[in-house]
Design an enzyme around this catalytic site. Sequence first.
Site, mmCIF file in Angstrom:
data_model
loop_
_atom_site.group_PDB
_atom_site.id
_atom_site.type_symbol
_atom_site.label_atom_id
_atom_site.label_comp_id
_atom_site.label_asym_id
_atom_site.label_seq_id
_atom_site.Cartn_x
_atom_site.Cartn_y
_atom_site.Cartn_z
ATOM 1 C CB THR A 72 -0.928 0.066 1.432
ATOM 2 O OG1 THR A 72 -1.799 -1.188 1.218
ATOM 3 C CG2 THR A 72 -1.931 1.160 1.339
ATOM 4 C CE LYS A 73 7.079 3.663 3.051
ATOM 5 N NZ LYS A 73 8.192 2.831 2.644
ATOM 6 C CG ASP A 74 5.781 -0.083 -3.960
ATOM 7 O OD1 ASP A 74 6.489 0.748 -4.222
ATOM 8 O OD2 ASP A 74 5.551 -1.029 -4.702
ATOM 9 N NE ARG A 128 5.808 6.401 -2.938
ATOM 10 C CZ ARG A 128 6.669 5.254 -2.487
ATOM 11 N NH1 ARG A 128 6.041 4.314 -1.949
ATOM 12 N NH2 ARG A 128 7.798 5.448 -3.004
ATOM 13 C CG LEU A 156 8.114 6.528 7.183
ATOM 14 C CD1 LEU A 156 8.796 7.049 8.500
ATOM 15 C CD2 LEU A 156 7.337 7.815 6.501
#
Length: 861
Positions: free
Chosen positions: A525-527, A654, A695
């Site tokens: 998800t962060k990616d 991002r 992070l």
Amino acid sequence: MPKLRLTTQRESIFNNEVISKFELFNSLFLTLPFYKIKDTGTLLPLFFKSCEDGIANGQKPAQIIEEFFAKFTSYTDRKDIIDLLFRFIQYIERQVVLFDAVEDASFAKLNTTDEQSTLAFILKKNADNKPILAKIEKLIDELSLRLVLTAHPTQFYPGSVLAIITDLTKAIRDNDITSMNSLLQQLGKTPFFNKKSPTPVDEALNLAWFLENTFYFAAANIQEEIDQNLDEYNLETKKILELGFWPGGDRDGNPNIHADTTLEVSKMLRQILFRCYYRDFRVIKRRITFRGVEEHLVYLHDVLYKNAFDQTCELHDISDDLRGNLNKIKDTLLKEHDGLFVDLVNDLIRKIDLYGNYFASLDIRQDSRVLRSVHAYCRQNKPISSLYPADYDALSEAEKLKLISFKEATPVYSSEADALIEDTIQTIKEIKGIQKRNGEKACHRFIISNCQQASDILQLIELFLWNGWSKDALTIDFVPLFETVNDLKGAGAIMDTLYSNPFYKTHLASRGNKQDIMLGYSDSTKDGGYLMANWSIFNGKTTLSEVSKKHNIQLAFFDGRGGPPARGGGKTHRFYASMGKEIANKNIQLTVQGQTISSQYGSVESAEFNIEQLINAGISSGLKEKHNVLLDPENKTLLDEMAEDGYKAFVDLREHPLFVSYLEKLSPLKLLSQANISSRPVKRNGGGEMKLEDLRAISFVTAWSMLKQNVPGFYGMGTAMKNQEKAGNWAKVVKVYEDSDYLKTIVDNCMMSMSKSDFVITAHLANDKEFGAFWTQLHDEFELTKQMLLKLSGQETLMANYPVDKKSIATREKIILPLVLIQHFALEKLQHDQNEKDQAALEKLAVRTVFGIVNAGRNLA
């Protein structure tokens, strides 16, 4: 005019049993004695009102708080102001606990299992249908559920507070006002957080509270129910539920976990389990006072007591001895004493079958990059150095696979290794001892994070063969973890290569031709954003299921699911029930972490309900075996396009030059390391500058949730749907949504994430010189996503189909609104020059608000 919607019976129960009781008991709460501040309880309602009015009027948090102090207090000194804000935080933290307890007390009235999906109903319905009964028996034989507790820093309650919550819940359920008052006072004086960061052993001890107080009973009760249901129809039963444990074993990016930590946690789990066994045995001994069983009772008392309390006791796997003696007692009871109290003996036998000598399997996890370094270090030493060329690391994957020989060896280490390498080697050696003392199941899985190639797994196997293990007794399961969007795309090819490797094929055969594969929701998800992450995992599961079926391997997906939808959480049982026959779904494995543990497994009652929901999802999914419509070419193309559009929108965000600085300046991201909430660092690169790639996903999601924007849980969804509408494909999108339970689950979880967002709180940022345009971009996507989701689902408001959940979230968000504003106030003041003393106080103020906000979120974001 909006349509009138009838209040459901469940809503009515929630209003009466939760909302009304909370408001009533909250009046008790405001009389709690806090040191120094006599007027806190009186001022807090005024502060709540000031926060609500200020936000509605578009004021900045600092302006709201300063006006409150000017209007309702005589405080002008910064120290006095901060002191009172700390007292407010104390109250609000405990109001969250009170709401948790009130909600948990009404659990039985609010939650009822769909009777038609239960095993008992299915068996009764098909009592005369032998083919279906045979299918159910086969499903049960193949079905397994593994719940793995992980130490993520969103489970803040220490054991002392969890015990108070348990007692408070009972007092509320019993309407025991006297006990409630005492417990609330106890709560007011009990610390909620650590003065220093917990060690991995501390984290393990905190999570073990749930093993001892809920899972120990709930899992056994569920297994008993399964046994009884199957026995009634003369069907063979089996152990379905397994428990896993990560604290002390998950060393991926955690420099505080060492081999001795893993050993200590394995011993602690064993000792806690034997204390549970001993507690049960004392009941047996008190009841079974008959002749013919004395010898077995004396033996069991002695061995259970020693293993539970004697630190010098020699440890080895005694589960067979325990079971044997209990079965002899059982036989005597049945033959000579009319089976009196045999149910107590059966219960303990069932628990020993479930938990053995270990309670929960301790998983080991390490990053592939570390494991490659360990392999490289071992290759430098004789006799291994003769097996590999000096330029091995520079070779292609194909060339590496040809060189990996799986030869057993004992390296003569000529140079001292660094700490990470030494820990890996030592841990590999110690796993054997853990298995000898606690049984093979105590520690039998090694998970390779960031797995990118087949050699990552095969080189790890060599590390075992070089450090005390033999090919013929390699009682370890090697579990690749695919996390990023690109890793998921290549996962099928990696596993095809592995399954084709002769050594690995032989090893899998020795492990029953079973393969576990872990999929990471948080990092994907962060990616890649919410939609792409979910879609990539769906496609990855489809491909991996095909590859495993081709090689005749029984596949189990281990889902690294967090509490929030942004990390794979949400309504988990619906997620598993929505899988089609193309995806391996007979073995359900998932991580349980953060507030999900206390919200879904915090009591025996709720744990039983949620375990049963997951088992029923596996059974009903297996019986239906429906084709998943998302795999139809036209539908798959549609979702591919939507996921790609969502991915592009998220990646563009991002890569925005203000992305990281926005989080750093406006959220407590940089301060999370001061919260003493985890043994693991906030980011992977230690003291270096803040980089998004370093992070951790948990910190990333937490930072957005503190802002009440929850970007990882929705961003890109609106753009993806709008693009389809512009292309004239909206009718197709609606049709896929109506036909696909999986897509409905994704949409519902996205709505849940958005329901915990409130851009009104940060609306003043629209005019900010530095971040105004960036905030507007986030807000526009939120509003677009909301508009498109409502249009797609036919609902008038977010989560309208789940009114009780919606009201619960709204109440929690209302409780913690002052915490959010206090946090933003502190962060805003920190943007300006402060003296050292004030800066420390403001940082502490901002950090303290994190606990209550996260605890209120339960499955935060």
